[in-house]
Write a protein that holds these residues in place. Structure first.
Motif, PDB file in Angstrom:
ATOM      1  N   PHE A  90       0.697  -1.304  -0.085  1.00 27.64           N
ATOM      2  CA  PHE A  90      -0.169  -0.144   0.077  1.00 27.64           C
ATOM      3  C   PHE A  90       0.791   1.007  -0.140  1.00 27.64           C
ATOM      4  N   GLY A  91       0.248   2.233  -0.293  1.00 23.73           N
ATOM      5  CA  GLY A  91       1.080   3.552  -0.235  1.00 23.73           C
ATOM      6  C   GLY A  91       0.467   4.720  -0.986  1.00 23.73           C
ATOM      7  N   THR A  92       1.261   5.865  -1.284  1.00 20.45           N
ATOM      8  CA  THR A  92       1.185   6.955  -1.995  1.00 20.45           C
ATOM      9  C   THR A  92       1.085   6.638  -3.775  1.00 20.45           C
ATOM     10  N   ARG A  93       2.200   5.518  -3.952  1.00 14.64           N
ATOM     11  CA  ARG A  93       2.315   5.605  -5.368  1.00 14.64           C
ATOM     12  C   ARG A  93       2.887   6.605  -6.170  1.00 14.64           C
ATOM     13  N   ASN A  94       3.869   7.203  -5.559  1.00 13.28           N
ATOM     14  CA  ASN A  94       4.509   8.503  -5.989  1.00 13.28           C
ATOM     15  C   ASN A  94       3.595   9.627  -6.345  1.00 13.28           C
ATOM     16  N   ASP A  95       2.317   9.789  -5.823  1.00 12.89           N
ATOM     17  CA  ASP A  95       1.355  10.808  -5.647  1.00 12.89           C
ATOM     18  C   ASP A  95       2.137  12.018  -5.280  1.00 12.89           C
ATOM     19  N   PRO A  96       2.527  13.091  -6.046  1.00 11.75           N
ATOM     20  CA  PRO A  96       3.345  14.188  -5.697  1.00 11.75           C
ATOM     21  C   PRO A  96       2.801  14.885  -4.397  1.00 11.75           C
ATOM     22  N   LYS A  97       1.507  15.090  -4.364  1.00 12.15           N
ATOM     23  CA  LYS A  97       0.930  15.611  -3.125  1.00 12.15           C
ATOM     24  C   LYS A  97       1.020  15.064  -1.879  1.00 12.15           C
ATOM     25  N   ARG A  98       1.065  13.739  -1.854  1.00 12.00           N
ATOM     26  CA  ARG A  98       1.353  12.879  -0.860  1.00 12.00           C
ATOM     27  C   ARG A  98       3.030  12.574  -0.562  1.00 12.00           C
ATOM     28  N   THR A  99       3.589  12.305  -1.363  1.00 14.26           N
ATOM     29  CA  THR A  99       5.066  11.648  -1.174  1.00 14.26           C
ATOM     30  C   THR A  99       5.989  12.455  -0.840  1.00 14.26           C
ATOM     31  N   LEU A 100       6.524  12.146   0.365  1.00 12.22           N
ATOM     32  CA  LEU A 100       7.729  12.772   0.911  1.00 12.22           C
ATOM     33  C   LEU A 100       9.098  12.627   0.560  1.00 12.22           C
ATOM     34  N   PRO A 101      10.186  13.261   0.767  1.00 13.49           N
ATOM     35  CA  PRO A 101      11.389  13.049   0.071  1.00 13.49           C
ATOM     36  C   PRO A 101      11.880  11.502   0.622  1.00 13.49           C
ATOM     37  N   PRO A 102      12.769  10.671  -0.030  1.00  9.00           N
ATOM     38  CA  PRO A 102      13.265   9.281   0.248  1.00  9.00           C
ATOM     39  C   PRO A 102      13.776   9.442   1.504  1.00  9.00           C
ATOM     40  N   VAL A 103      13.784   8.141   2.049  1.00  5.47           N
ATOM     41  CA  VAL A 103      14.605   8.261   3.618  1.00  5.47           C
ATOM     42  C   VAL A 103      15.656   7.368   3.299  1.00  5.47           C
ATOM     43  N   ALA A 104      16.701   7.429   4.177  1.00  2.00           N
ATOM     44  CA  ALA A 104      17.939   6.737   4.137  1.00  2.00           C
ATOM     45  C   ALA A 104      17.630   5.135   4.456  1.00  2.00           C
ATOM     46  N   PHE A 105      18.646   4.478   4.051  1.00  4.77           N
ATOM     47  CA  PHE A 105      18.360   3.085   3.926  1.00  4.77           C
ATOM     48  C   PHE A 105      18.724   2.292   5.265  1.00  4.77           C
ATOM     49  N   GLU A 106      17.881   1.612   5.843  1.00  2.00           N
ATOM     50  CA  GLU A 106      18.296   0.996   7.329  1.00  2.00           C
ATOM     51  C   GLU A 106      18.096  -0.454   6.881  1.00  2.00           C
ATOM     52  N   PRO A 107      19.134  -1.176   6.580  1.00  2.00           N
ATOM     53  CA  PRO A 107      19.061  -2.708   6.359  1.00  2.00           C
ATOM     54  C   PRO A 107      18.744  -3.465   7.554  1.00  2.00           C
ATOM     55  N   THR A 108      18.191  -4.565   7.419  1.00  2.00           N
ATOM     56  CA  THR A 108      17.999  -5.680   8.541  1.00  2.00           C
ATOM     57  C   THR A 108      19.270  -6.073   9.196  1.00  2.00           C
ATOM     58  N   SER A 109      20.619  -6.006   8.275  1.00  2.00           N
ATOM     59  CA  SER A 109      21.623  -6.438   8.817  1.00  2.00           C
ATOM     60  C   SER A 109      22.061  -5.349  10.002  1.00  2.00           C
TER      61      SER A 109
END
Length: 201
Positions: A90-109
């Protein structure tokens, strides 16, 4: 780096587990999990967002919740990879009115979290591109964790109530001709609307 869809197609494989993996203990009470309730057209879902072990990814999700940017979005994709295994996205599907800047990656490792039954994780094309799309794992899909040269995906919490709703969504009808590439045949029809997403007291 493979795009999210190709990586997902290769990475998603059920892995038998003799016992569920426990969530790492909370060492800082001020960073205790935050409960978020998704009221959906299929029923309520409550997520425990793990701020201690995945602080950046958790904060990103909570920004969407607190900004009411998930109100009115939908579960739009169901990936079935076997009997009782898969994921609902689920999510915003890149809707520019909803989507915030990308977040830094936190791997499971790094976080110690894992793609076990009920885990919620970030959809992404490659590390550092995850923004406003999320998926819930059904079954044990630890192959989606970071391993070898594969970055995996960023888990940041777990569904603690409403996995019956997630399983209904995973089993909902899809259109065989809809979707691009590996997403073909995985698009829900109709989608399952999220009415609201709010922190629980």
């Amino acid at each position: 780096m493979l795009p999210f869809l190709a990586l997902l197609a290769q990475a998603v494989a059920p892995v038998p587990a003799p016992a569920p993996t426990p969530t790492p203990a909370v060492s800082n009470p001020a960073m205790a999990p935050v409960k978020v309730r998704l009221d959906t057209a299929a029923g309520p879902i409550i997520i425990a967002v793990d701020r201690e072990h995945a602080p950046l990814t958790a904060a990103n999700f909570l920004r969407y919740v607190d900004g009411k940017k998930l109100d009115g979005v939908a579960f739009y994709r169901a990936v079935k990879v076997g009997d009782g295994y898969g994921l609902a996205q689920f999510g915003t599907r890149n809707d520019p009115k909803r989507t915030l800047p990308p977040v830094a990656f936190e791997p499971t490792s790094k976080t110690g979290l894992s793609h076990v039954d009920g885990a919620i994780s970030m959809a992404m094309a490659k590390p550092g591109t995850a923004a406003g799309d999320f998926f819930v794992v059904v079954g044990d899909l630890k192959s989606m964790n970071a391993h070898d040269a594969e970055p995996g995906f960023a888990v940041f919490g777990r569904v603690i109530e409403g996995m019956d709703v997630i399983r209904r969504i995973l089993g909902s009808p899809t259109l065989p001709t809809e979707g691009v590439g590996v997403m073909k045949g995985q698009m829900l029809a109709p989608t399952i609307r999220i009415v609201s997403a709010r922190r629980e007291p």
